[in-house]
Design a protein around this motif. Sequence first.
Motif: not given
Length: 457
Positions: A86-94, A407-421
């Motif tokens: 679901t990378l596109h949900e963070y950085i955009g489809k295009k 196996f999939y890792n639990m989904e980590v909370e990251i922003d649209n730069h894939l940076e954590t809090r």
Amino acid sequence: MKYDVIIIGAGPGGIFSAYEMVKLRPELKIAVFEAGNSLEKRKCPIDGRKIKACIHCKSCGIMNGFGGAGAFSDGKYNITNQFGGTLHEYIGKKEAIELMEYVDAINISHGGEGTKLYSTANTEIKKICLQNDLHLLDASVRHLGTDINYVVLENLYNELKDKVEFHFLTPVEKVLKSGEEYEVYTKDMVYTCTNCVISAGRSGSKWMESVCQELEIPTKSNRVDIGVRIELPAEVFAHLTDELYESKIVYRTEKFEDLVRTFCMNPRGVVVNENTNGIVTVNGHSYEDPALHTENTNFALLVSKHFSEPFKDSNGYGESIARLSNMLGGGVMVQRFGDLIRGRRSTPARIAESYVTPTLAATPGDLSLVIPKRILDGIIEMIYALDKIAPGTANDDTLLYGVEVKFYNMEVEIDNHLETRHKGLFVIGDCSGVTHSLSHASASGVCVARYLAGDKV
């Protein structure tokens, strides 16, 4: 020792993150820490003769090391937003597609030239699937093959080794925040960095969970995929694989309305063991070189399960099923489809009499004793559905290997730069729970590298 950037994990995310950072900011001091070996030292001791089953090496040569778990895969890079994460949900489809195409160009320039790019666009097969209540997902697929994939990784490593400090056989035990910096702990040393990029892969999911707990990074449960790997004569699926190579087909079962999908299709490939956290499961590879082709095609049929309340440990559920298979079969089990639907176990004699010669030495058995009924019923339904578009899929001698678990890792909370809090701490690739494929993981590495090179370091 202090670095500008420390990358944890030398899988596709870590490799492409390092590659792009070196390209954009060659003055940066970058280190990559990897629990496994360098590429040329990655070896699995199973030879089919002296050693026939997993001996649980300290560092699994298949799952760990430069190139990650994908190093000995069949090197399929799916350029699509429809599956693989679901990378596109963070950085955009295009933006996601453009990054995947950029990764593809790098692979081509590092040894992948001459490999074929397949596409589901404008194919008559999509219509045939729809007419039989099957759904073909859209994608462009670059198939490198296990052999060419190795060459590409080798060339990338040779380009990076003098510009990046690689620390192999150096698992990271923990990551702590210290003021504006991060402390990365190995068994013997503590390293510091301004920015830390975690790319520990799918096999690093348990470790990633401990990091999130230590640093109080929110996570949410992800799914687990459970199923079998099908092996049948290559001619049965030739009309699909010749045109598409990889066909991702989804079916909604009549009985439970569960979604069953094909995954990781390997025309004229081989079925292989896979070791994840000491659990032996099944996977498949294929090669670009015709000399390495077999008479069979293999692919997975998977059912996704996601738990919320009160049980949330999707991976634990998948592990328990895989352990049961290991307990009954000593590893991977194999069963003829005809035996399965007749309610009897396969025996060595029945496998030997089969018209399909197994490419993996697995233990003949009864998968109905291992796989939950709901999942197995869905798989059987899917086999009959596929038989309508690929007659022969439901033949008695079709082989089912189990279990295959993703196996999939639990989904980590990251922003649209894939940076954590935590400023300067990034989580990319499959350990983030956001990507589930080589192309998405690689693209996430490029995404973070460009952000770091442009704005932060």
